[in-house]
Design a protein around this motif. Structure first.
Motif, PDB file in Angstrom:
ATOM      1  N   GLN A 294      29.765  37.456  52.268  1.00 58.67           N
ATOM      2  CA  GLN A 294      29.732  38.586  51.330  1.00 58.67           C
ATOM      3  C   GLN A 294      30.903  39.543  51.554  1.00 58.67           C
ATOM      4  OE1 GLN A 294      27.815  38.379  48.745  1.00 58.67           O
ATOM      5  NE2 GLN A 294      27.036  36.526  49.686  1.00 58.67           N
ATOM      6  N   LEU A 295      31.281  39.702  52.825  1.00 57.83           N
ATOM      7  CA  LEU A 295      32.442  40.554  53.096  1.00 57.83           C
ATOM      8  C   LEU A 295      33.681  39.973  52.429  1.00 57.83           C
ATOM      9  CD1 LEU A 295      32.320  41.744  56.784  1.00 57.83           C
ATOM     10  CD2 LEU A 295      32.609  43.127  54.742  1.00 57.83           C
ATOM     11  N   ARG A 296      33.798  38.644  52.494  1.00 54.67           N
ATOM     12  CA  ARG A 296      34.948  37.981  51.881  1.00 54.67           C
ATOM     13  C   ARG A 296      34.966  38.268  50.375  1.00 54.67           C
ATOM     14  NH1 ARG A 296      36.374  33.697  49.404  1.00 54.67           N
ATOM     15  NH2 ARG A 296      34.272  32.898  49.200  1.00 54.67           N
ATOM     16  N   ARG A 297      33.779  38.219  49.777  1.00 48.60           N
ATOM     17  CA  ARG A 297      33.709  38.462  48.326  1.00 48.60           C
ATOM     18  C   ARG A 297      34.097  39.895  47.979  1.00 48.60           C
ATOM     19  NH1 ARG A 297      28.502  35.558  45.673  1.00 48.60           N
ATOM     20  NH2 ARG A 297      29.259  33.434  45.931  1.00 48.60           N
ATOM     21  N   ALA A 298      33.609  40.822  48.777  1.00 49.82           N
ATOM     22  CA  ALA A 298      33.916  42.226  48.493  1.00 49.82           C
ATOM     23  C   ALA A 298      35.419  42.471  48.612  1.00 49.82           C
ATOM     24  CB  ALA A 298      33.148  43.128  49.443  1.00 49.82           C
ATOM     25  N   THR A 299      36.055  41.893  49.651  1.00 43.99           N
ATOM     26  CA  THR A 299      37.498  42.110  49.799  1.00 43.99           C
ATOM     27  C   THR A 299      38.255  41.408  48.681  1.00 43.99           C
ATOM     28  OG1 THR A 299      37.421  40.346  51.423  1.00 43.99           O
ATOM     29  CG2 THR A 299      37.680  42.573  52.267  1.00 43.99           C
ATOM     30  N   THR A 300      37.752  40.243  48.255  1.00 49.74           N
ATOM     31  CA  THR A 300      38.405  39.545  47.140  1.00 49.74           C
ATOM     32  C   THR A 300      38.410  40.442  45.909  1.00 49.74           C
ATOM     33  OG1 THR A 300      37.564  37.454  47.973  1.00 49.74           O
ATOM     34  CG2 THR A 300      38.372  37.466  45.716  1.00 49.74           C
ATOM     35  N   MET A 301      37.279  41.129  45.666  1.00 50.00           N
ATOM     36  CA  MET A 301      37.199  41.985  44.492  1.00 50.00           C
ATOM     37  C   MET A 301      38.258  43.084  44.561  1.00 50.00           C
ATOM     38  SD  MET A 301      34.068  44.343  43.101  1.00 50.00           S
ATOM     39  CE  MET A 301      33.959  45.358  44.551  1.00 50.00           C
ATOM     40  N   VAL A 302      38.355  43.735  45.730  1.00 52.20           N
ATOM     41  CA  VAL A 302      39.337  44.810  45.885  1.00 52.20           C
ATOM     42  C   VAL A 302      40.743  44.270  45.644  1.00 52.20           C
ATOM     43  CG1 VAL A 302      40.339  46.450  47.503  1.00 52.20           C
ATOM     44  CG2 VAL A 302      37.860  46.069  47.466  1.00 52.20           C
ATOM     45  N   ASP A 303      41.003  43.097  46.231  1.00 51.31           N
ATOM     46  CA  ASP A 303      42.305  42.460  46.100  1.00 51.31           C
ATOM     47  C   ASP A 303      42.624  42.179  44.634  1.00 51.31           C
ATOM     48  OD1 ASP A 303      44.457  41.499  47.557  1.00 51.31           O
ATOM     49  OD2 ASP A 303      43.841  39.428  47.144  1.00 51.31           O
ATOM     50  N   GLN A 304      41.647  41.628  43.913  1.00 55.86           N
ATOM     51  CA  GLN A 304      41.882  41.264  42.510  1.00 55.86           C
ATOM     52  C   GLN A 304      42.060  42.500  41.645  1.00 55.86           C
ATOM     53  OE1 GLN A 304      38.719  38.457  41.566  1.00 55.86           O
ATOM     54  NE2 GLN A 304      40.269  36.861  41.628  1.00 55.86           N
ATOM     55  N   LEU A 305      41.311  43.558  41.939  1.00 56.13           N
ATOM     56  CA  LEU A 305      41.469  44.783  41.155  1.00 56.13           C
ATOM     57  C   LEU A 305      42.861  45.369  41.362  1.00 56.13           C
ATOM     58  CD1 LEU A 305      37.960  46.447  41.534  1.00 56.13           C
ATOM     59  CD2 LEU A 305      39.005  45.608  39.437  1.00 56.13           C
ATOM     60  N   THR A 306      43.356  45.311  42.618  1.00 57.80           N
ATOM     61  CA  THR A 306      44.697  45.823  42.884  1.00 57.80           C
ATOM     62  C   THR A 306      45.733  45.053  42.076  1.00 57.80           C
ATOM     63  OG1 THR A 306      43.843  45.909  45.121  1.00 57.80           O
ATOM     64  CG2 THR A 306      46.112  46.625  44.801  1.00 57.80           C
ATOM     65  N   ARG A 307      45.596  43.726  42.091  1.00 57.10           N
ATOM     66  CA  ARG A 307      46.548  42.922  41.322  1.00 57.10           C
ATOM     67  C   ARG A 307      46.443  43.216  39.840  1.00 57.10           C
ATOM     68  NH1 ARG A 307      47.091  36.925  43.438  1.00 57.10           N
ATOM     69  NH2 ARG A 307      46.868  37.298  45.656  1.00 57.10           N
ATOM     70  N   ALA A 308      45.210  43.414  39.374  1.00 55.25           N
ATOM     71  CA  ALA A 308      45.000  43.660  37.953  1.00 55.25           C
ATOM     72  C   ALA A 308      45.690  44.954  37.530  1.00 55.25           C
ATOM     73  CB  ALA A 308      43.514  43.715  37.639  1.00 55.25           C
ATOM     74  N   VAL A 309      45.696  45.954  38.421  1.00 58.01           N
ATOM     75  CA  VAL A 309      46.365  47.213  38.083  1.00 58.01           C
ATOM     76  C   VAL A 309      47.864  46.966  37.907  1.00 58.01           C
ATOM     77  CG1 VAL A 309      47.000  49.481  38.965  1.00 58.01           C
ATOM     78  CG2 VAL A 309      44.634  48.693  39.118  1.00 58.01           C
ATOM     79  N   VAL A 310      48.431  46.130  38.809  1.00 53.42           N
ATOM     80  CA  VAL A 310      49.848  45.785  38.672  1.00 53.42           C
ATOM     81  C   VAL A 310      50.096  45.114  37.321  1.00 53.42           C
ATOM     82  CG1 VAL A 310      51.738  44.424  39.627  1.00 53.42           C
ATOM     83  CG2 VAL A 310      50.118  45.562  41.159  1.00 53.42           C
ATOM     84  N   SER A 311      49.206  44.185  36.968  1.00 54.09           N
ATOM     85  CA  SER A 311      49.349  43.500  35.682  1.00 54.09           C
ATOM     86  C   SER A 311      49.199  44.479  34.521  1.00 54.09           C
ATOM     87  CB  SER A 311      48.289  42.404  35.550  1.00 54.09           C
ATOM     88  OG  SER A 311      48.638  41.308  36.364  1.00 54.09           O
ATOM     89  N   CYS A 312      48.240  45.391  34.651  1.00 58.57           N
ATOM     90  CA  CYS A 312      48.021  46.368  33.587  1.00 58.57           C
ATOM     91  C   CYS A 312      49.257  47.245  33.399  1.00 58.57           C
ATOM     92  CB  CYS A 312      46.826  47.251  33.908  1.00 58.57           C
ATOM     93  SG  CYS A 312      45.261  46.434  33.600  1.00 58.57           S
ATOM     94  N   ARG A 313      49.951  47.546  34.492  1.00 62.10           N
ATOM     95  CA  ARG A 313      51.145  48.365  34.370  1.00 62.10           C
ATOM     96  C   ARG A 313      52.159  47.676  33.463  1.00 62.10           C
ATOM     97  NH1 ARG A 313      52.710  52.513  37.220  1.00 62.10           N
ATOM     98  NH2 ARG A 313      51.241  52.065  38.886  1.00 62.10           N
TER      99      ARG A 313
END
Lengths: 583, 567
Positions: free
Chosen positions: B301-320
């Motif tokens: 579950q920790l892996r999943r939570a960190t994956t989410m944070v990681d993906q959201l960070t990347r998504a912000v870059v993409s959104c920019r």
């Protein structure tokens, strides 16, 4: 249907077996390490079962058991490390070999096959299929083997612990078997469609960007928006289809995974209460069954990947089938005294039934400068390719010095005749690399001389021979790329040269100057030039006019003008409006 | 379930990438919140399995209670079913969020790109726009999808933590300290691996490029040789990839071993401590089994939570990237003068060069430099702001769309789009389908269509399917079928052979009779067909007249005649 063949599944299997047999020791080594690692992983649940049973046992016992578990964990980790390393190394070795063999085969493919298939198809096979195969060899094959070994060994351990407790595990088999079969039969097509739809969607945006000016000029903004909506509809439809497949399969599979856990607890527990098995056995097997979920899941997941990998492997092996069935002929020397090129009764069709050339007869004397002219689609380029031996004619013969051109080995043929077309591909690499293709051991002075002949030394010197050119590096103008191709020709110095629109991308005056310089260097060589610019014809010893796949006229420029035939008409229309003819 | 595409993607919040992402996430509020609810339920069911197994061992087996055994075995199975069902419901809701965001972004970007039109290449690199479609929409969609799983993970971590602490605070503490420590350690190892993998991907990319290069240059190689050299180069590169691959494998093997070793050691510690507690009667055997299960569960579950944070960070870059693109506005302004004035027959003039185009004639413009031709075409077609005027009124005074309808410019940047050939050739508003046959005939493009198995109904994949000469003829046919009042063609016959060029020039002159046509060309065959020829040098009109008259001018002659002197 693809124009390149695909290997049958029997060939794929036999090739896969061949690969395994080629590295028996590495394979056995990595497999036995994996087995040992898996065995080490089975220790902890076994001892945990003991702990539960001997719940009120001595504390000393507990510590020694914990130490054994600790040792097992360390052993498992260490063995796994070496097992994975060994199998990945083997994978890299096999993969490198496969792709090198593949590219080697691509390089010897008959040109007709390449053209029929289109370079897109070959590029897909070298990029996507090699990538998929890499993924399969590096991940799917080793991991599914490991998962399979883990499942088998764990089941074995359950049997050893308490044979009767294997029964609850078997409940899951029909559930998983049937549902997985149902899913796999449909999943491939579903995901392929989803990927294709996605590629279409991305491609649509690419087109909008590439054709932005056209969108502007024709007022196509609404039609582009309609296009993206159409692609979205298809993509969504495809995604919903795969979602449906997952919605049916995953709940069944997930329930299937949990069945043995609950089943072992219940049945094992009842058996324990009846005094048929020990508490330790029930606990151990319950833990084992939970440990099984991971590898079974992976195994089922890889089944699909292995299918995809197998399909890519089949496409890669398919290329081998072509290059083997059409060899390049037997070696045989051609006398230096060659009597020129004789074309007799040649016809050619790229597609069955539609002849591009019909009954062409032509003799080219050694040292002659011949120009071939005619409207586009007349078959000029096809004749040029046949004359260069790039591919054999569908009918009739082309001989050089009495020997059929198509039967000469490639290396021999190249010394005799070379073809430069309007294709202006610059290879990735330095400028020097691009020239050395023609003469690998040429010194820089020779390169400079060749570049001077083609009027390219000025820009080449400015750029430097060590500058990286080609896609992704310094871009050369199309005209410069043509000069490079001609410089290669000068370096290679064959006896006969076929130039198919080889200067078409240079401006007319520069082209003419270059052709003259080239003619001087190629003095004594046979030059066959195909052109739509008529000054080339004017400069030639003899002009051949082609129309509708046939030679309709042949002779010197002046003669043809005097005859008032197609060539004269062409010449006059080309000079339309000119105040006075120059000659 | 929701249906896509939506007719209107709506007005995005472009104040920042984060706001854009939030705007996307809140387009389907029901689906988004349901996805998180199901995500939480699913992971909770998963989290309770070790607990239920522990209870079954304790109450059923250790206490020898058949009813309790049946009950808790049933609970384990029930949790499995709940997990399976909620997991599927979560995925179904996530699909709406994921593709809603991806499709909406795609619609917005396409609309923007099409709206910017000819200005797009100058304002944004083609690669950056295309990568929105290729990678950014996937990243944004995946990030929104991950919130359902990630949300579930966060909640279940809290629940399991509480459960463990109530079962045994000492063991709970060990697990709660140990698991994040291990997660952090594994993440570090993974980062190390990613670094190496990046090198490998670069090497692999270079190898792929080389193979593509070989295939694209295969015809050239066939003509002149060099196959062995390229086979050698490929082998050398391939071995480099192999060695880099082995280096990555060394790291990867250690990472896998680490992922086994560290959690394994933690579990061992928990088992050792727990067994002590069990032996001293401070804890039940079942609780020990449950702890064993939790340690494994928490790591996942920790892996999943960190994956989410990681993906959201990347998504912000993409959104920019997306927001930057969506913020672009057209530089060419649209005037508000009555477009009806444009239907008057009048001169089109370009004061900067002195070019004047009289209506109803075929005007050929020969430019000494190709750059002048493009600049002039851009001005008279209003692809650039200038003093170019119709009937003396600057083009910029009229609505841009009206100017485009009046004056059509076709140059070397013109493209065919994929789709049915006939539809593509008569695409856009104002094209009568019947004109297409005539247009194909004028452009000498009939043979191209006839050669296609399905003729005009053939699905084509774009311009690249055709040779240079074929493209030119098809593009000319499309422009002619569109039949604009003023047609501006830039070097429309440069890739045609002499025969075809002569035919096209003659037919073009006849077909466009009575309407204004401007052809930028240096071909004597086309110039000879023109009603009027203008010679442009250094950006200015230098001479005017008929082709025959202008040939007396040495400057003109040197540009347009491919003079053949006696050698």
């Amino acid at each position: 249907m693809s124009a390149l063949p695909v290997a049958t599944s029997r060939e794929v299997r036999s090739q896969a077996r061949r690969l395994m047999r080629q590295h028996p020791r590495e394979l056995a080594f990595s497999l036995s390490l994996h087995v040992l690692a898996t065995l080490a992983g089975l220790v902890a649940p076994q001892l945990l079962g003991h702990l539960v049973q001997e719940a009120d046992g001595a504390v000393d016992d507990v510590t020694s058991i914990a130490l054994v578990i600790c040792a097992a964990v360390v052993a498992q980790a260490t063995l796994t490390r070496f097992a994975i390393l060994a199998s990945l190394k083997l994978g890299e070795k096999v993969l490198a070999r496969l792709r090198e063999e593949f590219v080697g085969r691509v390089l010897t493919l008959p040109m007709s096959t390449v053209e029929k298939a289109g370079s897109g198809e070959l590029i897909t096979r070298t990029t996507r299929d090699i990538d998929v195969l890499a993924h399969t060899v590096q991940m799917a094959v080793p991991d599914s083997l490991v998962a399979f070994a883990t499942v088998a060994l764990t089941l074995g351990a359950i049997v050893l612990t308490a044979p009767v407790l294997i029964l609850p595990c078997l409940i899951a088999v029909p559930v998983l078997w049937l549902s997985t079969r149902w899913y796999l039969r449909r999943a491939r097509a579903g995901y392929l469609r989803a990927n294709a739809a996605y590629a279409q969607l991305t491609g649509g945006l690419g087109e909008t960007v590439d054709g932005a000016r056209t969108v502007d000029a024709f007022g196509l903004a609404d039609s582009r928006f309609a296009r993206v909506n159409k692609d979205i509809a298809e993509s969504y439809e495809a995604e919903r289809r795969t979602l449906y497949l997952r919605s049916v399969y995953l709940p069944i599979a997930d329930t299937g995974y949990m069945l043995p856990v609950a089943g072992t607890l219940l049945i094992g527990g009842l058996l324990y209460l009846g005094g048929h098995v020990s508490l330790a056995a029930v606990t151990t097997v319950t833990l084992y069954v939970q440990q099984l979920i991971g590898p079974v899941d992976r195994l089922l997941y890889w089944m699909d990947e292995l299918q995809v990998g197998g399909a890519s492997f089949a496409r890669i092996l398919g290329v081998e089938a072509v290059s083997e069935t059409s060899g390049d002929g037997r070696p045989g020397a051609v006398e230096e005294s060659g009597q020129g090129i004789v074309v007799s009764g040649v016809r050619h069709a790229y597609r069955e039934g539609t002849d591009v050339l019909t009954d062409v007869n032509l003799k080219v004397e050694p040292g002659e400068r011949l120009a071939i002219v005619g409207p586009s689609g007349a078959g000029k380029s096809t004749l040029g390719r046949l004359l260069a031996g790039v591919q054999p004619p569908s009918g009739g013969t082309i001989t050089v010095g009495g020997k059929p051109l198509a039967q000469l080995p490639l290396s021999e043929r190249r010394k005799l005749v070379m073809l430069v077309t309007q294709e202006h591909h610059v290879f990735r690499g330095t400028l020097r690399d691009n020239l050395l293709i023609a003469r690998p051991r040429a010194r820089d002075e020779a390169l400079e001389e060749a570049l001077r002949v083609v009027d390219a030394w000025q820009w080449a010197e400015e750029l430097g021979l060590d500058t990286e050119v080609g896609s992704g590096a310094t871009a050369l103008a199309p005209g410069q790329a043509q000069q490079l191709a001609l410089a290669r020709l000068v370096l290679a110095d064959p006896r006969t040269v076929v130039l198919d629109e080889a200067t078409s991308l240079l401006d007319p005056r520069a082209a003419r100057h270059l052709e003259r310089a080239l003619a001087q260097v190629l003095e004594g060589r046979t030059v066959i030039a195909i052109a739509h610019r008529l000054h080339t014809a004017h400069d030639a010893d003899r002009v051949v006019v082609m129309e509708d796949g046939q030679v309709t006229e042949a002779g010197r420029h002046d003669e043809l003008l005097g005859q008032g035939g197609p060539y004269a008409r062409l010449w006059h229309s080309w000079h339309a409006g000119k105040a006075a003819p120059a000659d | 379930m929701h249906h896509f595409p939506e007719p209107d993607p709506g007005r995005p919040d472009l104040r920042s990438p984060q706001r854009y992402l939030l705007w996307l996430a809140t387009r389907h509020p029901a689906a988004a919140s349901l996805a998180v609810v199901h995500g939480v339920l699913c992971t909770l069911a998963q989290a309770l399995v070790p607990y239920a197994v522990g209870q079954a061992v304790d109450q059923g087996l250790v206490d020898q209670d058949k009813q309790a055994l049946v009950l808790w075995s049933g609970v384990v199975m029930g949790l499995g079913v709940v997990q399976a069902i909620t997991g599927t419901l979560r995925d179904r809701c996530s699909l709406t969020n994921r593709f809603g965001a991806a499709f909406r972004t795609m619609q917005l970007v396409t609309r923007k790109a099409a709206g910017l039109g000819a200005e797009l290449p100058r304002r944004a690199s083609a690669g950056s726009v295309v990568s929105v479609g290729a990678t950014d929409i996937t990243r944004i969609g995946a990030a929104l999808e991950s919130t359902a799983r990630g949300g579930g993970a966060v909640v279940s971590i809290v629940v399991v933590a509480v459960l463990m602490l109530t079962l045994s605070w000492q063991l709970g503490l060990v697990a709660l300290l140990g698991v994040p420590l291990i997660a952090w350690g594994v993440a570090r190892l993974m980062r190390l691996l990613h670094g190496h993998q990046q090198n490998l991907r670069q090497e692999q990319g270079a190898l792929t490029d080389l193979s593509v290069d070989i295939i694209e240059g295969l015809r050239v190689l066939r003509g002149i040789g060099g196959e062995e050299i390229f086979a050698g180069r490929y082998r050398e590169r391939s071995q480099r990839v192999r060695h880099e691959g082995v280096r990555v494998a060394t790291v990867e093997a250690s990472v896998v071993a680490g992922r086994l070793l560290f959690p394994g050691l933690l579990v061992t510690a928990i088992v050792w401590l727990g067994a002590h507690f069990v032996a001293t009667g401070r804890m039940s055997a079942g609780a020990l089994i449950a702890f064993y299960g939790y340690a494994v569960f928490l790591a996942e579950q920790l892996r999943r939570a960190t994956t989410m944070v990681d993906q959201l960070t990347r998504a912000v870059v993409s959104c920019r990237r997306v927001v930057d693109l969506l913020l672009l506005e057209r530089a060419l302004t649209s005037g508000d003068r009555d477009p009806a004035e444009l239907s008057a027959r009048a001169d089109l003039s370009d004061p900067a060069s002195g070019l004047r185009i009289t209506p109803g004639r075929l005007t050929a413009v020969a430019c000494a430099s190709a750059g002048d031709a493009h600049a002039l075409a851009d001005r008279v077609g209003r692809y650039e702001d200038s003093g170019a005027a119709y009937n003396g009124v600057p083009l910029s005074a009229y609505p841009l769309a009206a100017v485009r309808r009046k004056i059509m410019v076709v140059d070397h940047e013109a493209r065919l789009f994929s789709g049915e050939l006939g539809a593509e050739l008569s695409s856009g508003p104002g094209t009568a389908a019947a004109d297409l046959d005539t247009a194909l005939d004028v452009a000498s493009a009939n043979d191209i269509v006839e050669a296609l198995p399905d003729g005009l109904s053939q699905e084509i994949s774009g311009s690249r399917e055709f040779s240079g000469g074929q493209q030119q003829r098809l593009l000319l046919a499309r422009a002619l079928a569109h039949d604009p009042d003023v047609l501006v063609l830039v070097e429309p016959t440069s890739a045609l052979d002499a025969h075809t060029e002569a035919r096209v020039a003659a037919r073009l002159a006849r077909h466009r009779d009575g309407r204004s046509t401007v052809v930028f060309t240096t071909s004597p065959m086309v110039l000879d067909q023109a009603d009027h020829v203008v010679y442009v040098e250094d950006g200015r009109v230098a001479a005017e007249g008929s082709h025959g008259e202008l040939l007396r001018d040495a400057r003109y002659r040197s540009v347009v005649t491919r003079e053949v002197s006696v050698s």
